[in-house]
Design a protein around this motif. Structure first.
Motif, PDB file in Angstrom:
ATOM      1  N   UNK A 191      12.427   9.245  -4.490  1.00 55.29           N
ATOM      2  CA  UNK A 191      11.638   8.169  -3.901  1.00 55.29           C
ATOM      3  C   UNK A 191      11.720   8.151  -2.374  1.00 55.29           C
ATOM      4  N   UNK A 192      12.839   8.528  -1.803  1.00 56.13           N
ATOM      5  CA  UNK A 192      12.981   8.528  -0.349  1.00 56.13           C
ATOM      6  C   UNK A 192      12.019   9.490   0.325  1.00 56.13           C
ATOM      7  N   UNK A 193      11.911  10.695  -0.224  1.00 58.57           N
ATOM      8  CA  UNK A 193      10.963  11.674   0.316  1.00 58.57           C
ATOM      9  C   UNK A 193       9.531  11.188   0.092  1.00 58.57           C
ATOM     10  N   UNK A 194       9.286  10.611  -1.091  1.00 60.43           N
ATOM     11  CA  UNK A 194       7.933  10.147  -1.419  1.00 60.43           C
ATOM     12  C   UNK A 194       7.509   8.995  -0.517  1.00 60.43           C
ATOM     13  N   UNK A 195       8.411   8.076  -0.185  1.00 60.41           N
ATOM     14  CA  UNK A 195       8.030   6.920   0.637  1.00 60.41           C
ATOM     15  C   UNK A 195       7.747   7.354   2.072  1.00 60.41           C
ATOM     16  N   UNK A 196       8.499   8.317   2.585  1.00 57.65           N
ATOM     17  CA  UNK A 196       8.234   8.822   3.941  1.00 57.65           C
ATOM     18  C   UNK A 196       6.864   9.496   3.976  1.00 57.65           C
ATOM     19  N   UNK A 197       6.573  10.306   2.968  1.00 62.90           N
ATOM     20  CA  UNK A 197       5.277  10.993   2.923  1.00 62.90           C
ATOM     21  C   UNK A 197       4.145   9.988   2.700  1.00 62.90           C
ATOM     22  N   UNK A 198       4.383   8.987   1.867  1.00 63.80           N
ATOM     23  CA  UNK A 198       3.374   7.953   1.625  1.00 63.80           C
ATOM     24  C   UNK A 198       3.055   7.206   2.910  1.00 63.80           C
ATOM     25  N   UNK A 199       4.061   6.914   3.706  1.00 63.18           N
ATOM     26  CA  UNK A 199       3.839   6.232   4.978  1.00 63.18           C
ATOM     27  C   UNK A 199       3.017   7.109   5.917  1.00 63.18           C
ATOM     28  N   UNK A 200       3.319   8.408   5.937  1.00 65.90           N
ATOM     29  CA  UNK A 200       2.530   9.332   6.763  1.00 65.90           C
ATOM     30  C   UNK A 200       1.066   9.340   6.310  1.00 65.90           C
ATOM     31  N   UNK A 250       0.830  -1.203   0.000  1.00 59.92           N
ATOM     32  CA  UNK A 250       0.000   0.000   0.000  1.00 59.92           C
ATOM     33  C   UNK A 250       0.869   1.259   0.000  1.00 59.92           C
ATOM     34  N   UNK A 251       1.897   1.280   0.840  1.00 65.26           N
ATOM     35  CA  UNK A 251       2.796   2.436   0.903  1.00 65.26           C
ATOM     36  C   UNK A 251       3.544   2.587  -0.422  1.00 65.26           C
ATOM     37  N   UNK A 252       3.969   1.486  -1.022  1.00 64.86           N
ATOM     38  CA  UNK A 252       4.665   1.557  -2.313  1.00 64.86           C
ATOM     39  C   UNK A 252       3.748   2.107  -3.403  1.00 64.86           C
ATOM     40  N   UNK A 253       2.479   1.713  -3.398  1.00 62.12           N
ATOM     41  CA  UNK A 253       1.531   2.236  -4.396  1.00 62.12           C
ATOM     42  C   UNK A 253       1.340   3.739  -4.224  1.00 62.12           C
ATOM     43  N   UNK A 254       1.220   4.182  -2.982  1.00 64.58           N
ATOM     44  CA  UNK A 254       1.062   5.612  -2.726  1.00 64.58           C
ATOM     45  C   UNK A 254       2.310   6.363  -3.181  1.00 64.58           C
ATOM     46  N   UNK A 267      10.373  22.878  -3.779  1.00 67.01           N
ATOM     47  CA  UNK A 267       9.452  21.774  -4.038  1.00 67.01           C
ATOM     48  C   UNK A 267       9.052  21.165  -2.695  1.00 67.01           C
ATOM     49  N   UNK A 268       7.753  20.957  -2.512  1.00 67.87           N
ATOM     50  CA  UNK A 268       7.238  20.349  -1.295  1.00 67.87           C
ATOM     51  C   UNK A 268       7.479  18.847  -1.341  1.00 67.87           C
ATOM     52  N   UNK A 269       8.221  18.330  -0.333  1.00 69.37           N
ATOM     53  CA  UNK A 269       8.507  16.897  -0.287  1.00 69.37           C
ATOM     54  C   UNK A 269       7.984  16.242   0.996  1.00 69.37           C
ATOM     55  N   UNK A 270       7.243  16.979   1.808  1.00 73.70           N
ATOM     56  CA  UNK A 270       6.663  16.363   2.999  1.00 73.70           C
ATOM     57  C   UNK A 270       6.431  17.348   4.117  1.00 73.70           C
ATOM     58  N   UNK A 271       6.123  16.789   5.282  1.00 72.10           N
ATOM     59  CA  UNK A 271       5.925  17.587   6.479  1.00 72.10           C
ATOM     60  C   UNK A 271       7.241  17.690   7.224  1.00 72.10           C
ATOM     61  N   UNK A 272       7.432  18.785   7.929  1.00 70.26           N
ATOM     62  CA  UNK A 272       8.644  18.989   8.699  1.00 70.26           C
ATOM     63  C   UNK A 272       8.679  17.981   9.848  1.00 70.26           C
ATOM     64  N   UNK A 286     -11.969   0.377  11.621  1.00 73.03           N
ATOM     65  CA  UNK A 286     -12.091   1.607  10.836  1.00 73.03           C
ATOM     66  C   UNK A 286     -11.515   2.851  11.503  1.00 73.03           C
ATOM     67  N   UNK A 287     -10.660   2.678  12.496  1.00 72.82           N
ATOM     68  CA  UNK A 287      -9.905   3.801  13.047  1.00 72.82           C
ATOM     69  C   UNK A 287      -8.621   3.942  12.230  1.00 72.82           C
ATOM     70  N   UNK A 288      -7.976   5.072  12.341  1.00 74.47           N
ATOM     71  CA  UNK A 288      -6.707   5.254  11.648  1.00 74.47           C
ATOM     72  C   UNK A 288      -5.567   4.816  12.562  1.00 74.47           C
ATOM     73  N   UNK A 289      -4.455   4.359  12.001  1.00 76.10           N
ATOM     74  CA  UNK A 289      -3.301   4.035  12.842  1.00 76.10           C
ATOM     75  C   UNK A 289      -2.856   5.240  13.680  1.00 76.10           C
ATOM     76  N   UNK A 290      -2.938   6.443  13.098  1.00 79.33           N
ATOM     77  CA  UNK A 290      -2.555   7.654  13.826  1.00 79.33           C
ATOM     78  C   UNK A 290      -3.410   7.827  15.074  1.00 79.33           C
ATOM     79  N   UNK A 291      -4.731   7.711  14.923  1.00 77.39           N
ATOM     80  CA  UNK A 291      -5.652   7.877  16.047  1.00 77.39           C
ATOM     81  C   UNK A 291      -5.408   6.802  17.101  1.00 77.39           C
ATOM     82  N   UNK A 292      -5.184   5.583  16.677  1.00 82.95           N
ATOM     83  CA  UNK A 292      -4.931   4.488  17.610  1.00 82.95           C
ATOM     84  C   UNK A 292      -3.655   4.743  18.400  1.00 82.95           C
TER      85      UNK A 292
END
Length: 163
Positions: free
Chosen positions: A45-54, A26-30, A114-119, A66-72
């Motif tokens: 790809x390194x920046x993209x995979x970190x952001x995809x995981x987030x 799933x993370x690779x597809x994102x 270029x935006x590559x993710x969150x700080x 149906x909760x999110x991993x973040x919320x859990x």
């Protein structure tokens, strides 16, 4: 004692753990989607995979009822106000020293990045300077989310070759 049983799998075989394998796919597809929609080179790809995981941690998961991993993990819902289009153009506000170097009062007040993710170190975003490719951690950014940084650069290169 707590109902948790340790099981082991062979190294480098995520396919032996079906849940981990599915999450990895799933993370690779994102990640692939982020790179393709922004027309970004594979070196990002390194920046993209970190952001995809987030992003993946913000999606509801059926194993978590149906909760999110973040919320859990954090016990509260995630804030979505910092999400922007990955790979888009961000105009980062220059500091006083950079303004002086760029021409003072008559020079530019921002620089494209270029935006590559969150700080990862606090509020704001992680961007790469358009000229130096240095990482910028900034919160004073104006985004052009409808403009891909990479498509904008490739369009400019095409125009320059026509001259």
């Amino acid at each position: 004692d707590l109902g948790v049983a340790h099981t082991y799998s062979n190294p480098n075989t995520p396919q032996q753990n079906g849940i981990a394998d599915a999450r990895n796919k799933s993370v690779e597809r994102i990640m692939r989607t982020l790179l393709l929609q922004a027309d970004a080179p594979g070196s990002y790809w390194g920046y993209a995979i970190v952001h995809a995981n987030h992003l993946n941690n913000l999606f509801p998961h059926r194993l978590l009822t149906d909760a999110t991993p973040f919320t859990t993990w954090h016990g509260s819902p995630p804030s979505m106000h910092r999400l922007r289009v990955w790979g888009s153009v961000g105009h980062v506000l220059l500091n006083a020293k950079e303004k002086r170097a760029a021409g003072g009062k008559v020079g530019p007040r921002t620089k494209p990045a270029v935006l590559v993710g969150l700080n990862p170190e606090g509020p704001g975003w992680l961007l790469l300077d358009g000229e130096t490719q240095r990482e910028l951690h900034a919160s004073s950014v104006t985004f052009q989310e409808h403009v891909s940084f990479f498509k904008r650069r490739s369009d400019r290169r095409d125009d320059e070759t026509l001259d």
